[in-house]
Design a protein around this motif. Structure first.
Motif, PDB file in Angstrom:
ATOM      1  N   GLU A  84      42.303  53.345  49.317  1.00 49.94           N
ATOM      2  CA  GLU A  84      41.465  54.143  48.417  1.00 49.94           C
ATOM      3  C   GLU A  84      42.177  54.491  47.114  1.00 49.94           C
ATOM      4  O   GLU A  84      41.524  54.708  46.090  1.00 49.94           O
ATOM      5  CB  GLU A  84      41.022  55.419  49.125  1.00 49.94           C
ATOM      6  N   ARG A  85      43.505  54.536  47.148  1.00 53.33           N
ATOM      7  CA  ARG A  85      44.268  54.873  45.940  1.00 53.33           C
ATOM      8  C   ARG A  85      44.635  53.645  45.123  1.00 53.33           C
ATOM      9  O   ARG A  85      45.040  53.773  43.956  1.00 53.33           O
ATOM     10  CB  ARG A  85      45.559  55.609  46.335  1.00 53.33           C
ATOM     11  N   MET A  86      44.527  52.465  45.712  1.00 50.86           N
ATOM     12  CA  MET A  86      45.020  51.239  45.088  1.00 50.86           C
ATOM     13  C   MET A  86      44.010  50.645  44.113  1.00 50.86           C
ATOM     14  O   MET A  86      42.820  50.596  44.398  1.00 50.86           O
ATOM     15  CB  MET A  86      45.396  50.220  46.172  1.00 50.86           C
ATOM     16  N   ALA A  87      44.501  50.188  42.965  1.00 51.89           N
ATOM     17  CA  ALA A  87      43.650  49.576  41.947  1.00 51.89           C
ATOM     18  C   ALA A  87      43.388  48.108  42.291  1.00 51.89           C
ATOM     19  O   ALA A  87      44.152  47.485  43.038  1.00 51.89           O
ATOM     20  CB  ALA A  87      44.332  49.665  40.586  1.00 51.89           C
ATOM     21  N   PRO A  88      42.305  47.523  41.776  1.00 51.44           N
ATOM     22  CA  PRO A  88      42.084  46.083  41.953  1.00 51.44           C
ATOM     23  C   PRO A  88      43.312  45.293  41.484  1.00 51.44           C
ATOM     24  O   PRO A  88      43.948  45.650  40.493  1.00 51.44           O
ATOM     25  CB  PRO A  88      40.865  45.804  41.073  1.00 51.44           C
ATOM     26  N   GLY A  89      43.623  44.237  42.226  1.00 54.58           N
ATOM     27  CA  GLY A  89      44.834  43.476  41.938  1.00 54.58           C
ATOM     28  C   GLY A  89      46.019  43.920  42.772  1.00 54.58           C
ATOM     29  O   GLY A  89      47.080  43.281  42.750  1.00 54.58           O
ATOM     30  N   SER A  90      45.844  45.019  43.519  1.00 54.80           N
ATOM     31  CA  SER A  90      46.896  45.496  44.415  1.00 54.80           C
ATOM     32  C   SER A  90      46.930  44.634  45.674  1.00 54.80           C
ATOM     33  O   SER A  90      45.977  43.919  45.993  1.00 54.80           O
ATOM     34  CB  SER A  90      46.644  46.959  44.805  1.00 54.80           C
TER      35      SER A  90
END
Length: 272
Positions: free
Chosen positions: A179-185
């Motif tokens: 939930e905290r991770m941005a796209p591309g993570s």
């Protein structure tokens, strides 16, 4: 000097540590008698476990290198264990010196070694925290100072989630990071499998029962579900010695001639 004299305050030499057992299997010296006893019991029924531990490290290195080549410049290494070279920041910074890394472990011995190793490394930190408590990790000043969750991040869970029991909700823990991770993570995870040899499972379960090193064996499908919300990269979830990408530069050198008694699978998931 005895082993007890080298134990930092707060460490009970009668209680095994998963980080120190892993250190012993990798041939390290930062372990106690209780850790070696567990390692020896496992080796007695699964003598190829040292090779599997090494294969797990090679999987980590390949995965981190791939993430860095994809533009990931920040990493959280959860359950990092006793520092072993090359460490995550060493591998990542060969691709880009701009990479930042936070190492997380709840073992005071790991923290002690991390403080010494990372004292002169800007952009790298080690914190004492438990993967079971993501909010504690998110609010740590080293994390808030080095990790920008609005940008892609590599979350590394190498040989750690099998110490999180079903009752402790491993999927929910990973979900809090997702939930905290941005796209591309990316999520990089390896796990001890229920498809291991029954004798190895039985010996390890008996040796670690009711200790911090207690292991929860899970099936391939159960581990695959931990990647829910991520798109699998490369070969998917496979034995760690088999995980590699076509872009890997080093030649494929088999570590073992046949399937090991203790099966560990790993995978890399991309968040789109």
């Amino acid at each position: 000097m005895t082993e007890l004299e080298r134990v930092p305050p707060g460490v009970d030499p009668r209680v095994p540590s998963s980080a120190r057992v892993y250190d012993y299997l990798l041939g390290g010296k930062d372990n106690l008698a209780i850790d070696r006893a567990i390692g020896d019991k496992l080796l007695s029924v699964a003598p190829d476990t040292r090779l599997v531990a090494r294969a797990n490290r090679l999987f980590l290195m390949r995965a981190v290198r791939h993430l860095a080549r994809q533009g990931v410049r920040q990493f959280i290494d959860l359950g990092t264990g006793i520092p072993t070279s090359p460490s995550v920041h060493e591998v990542a910074r060969k691709v880009s010196p701009a990479c930042r890394v936070v190492y997380v472990d709840y073992d005071p011995v790991v923290r002690l070694h991390a403080e010494v190793l990372l004292a002169s490394e800007p952009g790298v930190a080690g914190i004492l925290a438990d993967v079971r408590n993501p909010p504690e990790i998110f609010k740590d000043p080293h994390v808030t100072g080095l990790i920008d969750f609005d940008q892609p991040v590599g979350v590394l869970m190498l040989a750690v989630m099998h110490f999180v029991l079903d009752a402790e909700d491993p999927a929910g823990i990973i979900g809090q990071f997702r939930e905290r991770m941005a796209p591309g993570s990316h999520l990089v995870l390896s796990h001890t499998m229920a498809e291991s040899e029954p004798q190895a499972i039985r010996q390890l379960t008996m040796a670690t029962a009711n200790s911090p090193a207690q292991t929860q064996f899970r099936t391939h499908d159960q581990v695959l579900r931990l990647f829910d919300g991520f798109e699998m990269v490369g070969p998917g979830l496979v034995p760690v010695q088999d995980w590699r990408l076509q872009s890997d530069e080093e030649p494929a050198v088999p570590l073992m001639d046949e399937a090991p008694s203790l099966r560990v699978e790993g995978g890399v998931g991309l968040l789109k």
